[in-house]
Design an enzyme around this catalytic site. Structure first.
Site, PDB file in Angstrom:
ATOM      1  NE  ARG A 183      -3.867  -2.151   0.012  1.00 26.69           N
ATOM      2  CZ  ARG A 183      -3.689  -3.317  -0.578  1.00 26.69           C
ATOM      3  NH1 ARG A 183      -2.565  -3.554  -1.266  1.00 26.69           N
ATOM      4  NH2 ARG A 183      -4.597  -4.262  -0.528  1.00 26.69           N
ATOM      5  CB  SER A 232      -9.605  -0.571   3.423  1.00 23.87           C
ATOM      6  OG  SER A 232     -10.164  -1.745   2.893  1.00 23.87           O
ATOM      7  CD  GLU A 302      -5.913   0.686   2.323  1.00 22.87           C
ATOM      8  OE1 GLU A 302      -6.493   0.409   1.265  1.00 22.87           O
ATOM      9  OE2 GLU A 302      -5.549  -0.167   3.141  1.00 22.87           O
TER      10      GLU A 302
END
Length: 322
Positions: A183, A232, A302
């Site tokens: 990520r 998310s 995130e």
């Protein structure tokens, strides 16, 4: 701290932007862009006509004017005080193209929806792109955060990326130069991605379709996709899942004002209808503090948070617990 005043900023830039072909909007409401439907205004929103227009705009923009980039707003939380300086949003018309560009390659603009790339890959009989069918974002964001789902990540498909830096210079980066990890991309933060070339592999359309259907079924059954959400909220920490830690800490269904951790999937924050940006961020930090206390794990956001707090607001990370 100067107030956000788009008209004043536009007047200051004056003739320096006379050749710009894209759209300039002062005091643009970010609540109309973000999927959370919250947040203060962007001082000046710029939607360039194409890569050359973006390059010329950045070259003419004074260095002291801050620049931020947003995509389709799916994983974005804008604070209530708004975003000073210029917010750049790439348009679908100028940056949304997706096409098969080689035997096993696809070229996509940064504003192209991830789902569109998956659809073009299906049409071309190219495997490896089905995971994009389940990511509610655009390619620019996928490149920046190494978006992934269903066991596949963006870094596995990227060949090269085109980008424009803060001075307006154009760069082409290889997969290695993107510096991908979970990520995350280590590419310089001032780069604005404009397009990328991806590589897949030959596959039967029936197989690809079955994989895409599985992705869609998963989303519909475990994620609150019909709510005002940003996807998310936290990255998965090593060795566990963020939702498991949130659940263990009592975060499922937790509310702050109009913000709630979803009962359906407790790593998703939702705006139940009246949430402010402050409500959402305070909820997130409350959950992070609880997880830290319960499991000793420091969850990382995130969702990208932009802008400044409104006057009198402020939130300490982990609510001041270190």
């Amino acid at each position: 701290m100067p107030e956000i005043d788009g008209a004043r900023l536009l007047a200051r830039l004056g003739d320096g932007l006379k050749d710009v072909r894209g759209r300039l909007t002062p005091d643009a409401g970010m609540d109309k862009i973000t999927w959370f439907r919250t947040g203060g205004p962007a001082e000046l929103l710029f939607q360039p006509a194409d890569e050359a227009d973006l390059s010329a705009f950045l070259a003419a923009l004074p260095e002291d004017v801050p620049v931020m980039v947003v995509g389709i707003g799916s994983n974005l939380l804008v604070r209530d005080g708004g975003i000073p300086g210029v917010v750049i949003r790439l348009s679908a018309k100028g940056f949304g193209q997706v096409e098969r560009s080689g035997e096993t390659t696809i070229t996509a603009g940064a504003a192209a929806p991830d789902k569109r790339v998956a659809a073009v890959a299906l049409e071309a009989g190219l495997g490896g792109f089905h995971f994009y069918h389940g990511i509610p974002g655009a390619i620019g964001g996928a490149l920046r955060m190494n978006a992934g789902a269903n066991g596949v990540e963006t870094r596995e498909r990227v060949c090269e990326v085109r980008a424009v830096d803060r001075r307006g210079d154009v760069h082409v980066l290889s997969n290695d130069e993107m510096g991908y990890s979970y990520r995350h991309s280590a590419a310089p933060g001032d780069l604005i991605f404009t397009s990328a070339v991806f590589e897949g592999f030959a596959a039967e359309p029936e197989t690809i379709r079955a994989q895409m259907d599985e992705v869609q079924h998963h989303r519909e059954t475990v994620q609150p996709i019909r709510e005002k959400t940003g996807g998310s909220t936290f990255k998965n920490p090593p060795g566990t899942s963020a939702w498991k830690e949130v659940d263990r800490a009592g975060g499922r269904g937790l509310t702050v004002g109009g913000a709630q951790m979803s009962e359906m999937h407790c790593n998703f924050m939702i705006n139940t209808g009246t949430a402010t940006g402050h409500d959402l961020e305070l909820l997130g930090e409350t959950v992070r503090a609880r997880v830290l206390e319960t499991s000793g794990i420091r969850l990382e956001w995130e969702i990208k948070r932009l802008g400044r707090f409104a006057e009198g607001q402020g939130i300490e990370p982990f609510l001041g617990r270190g």
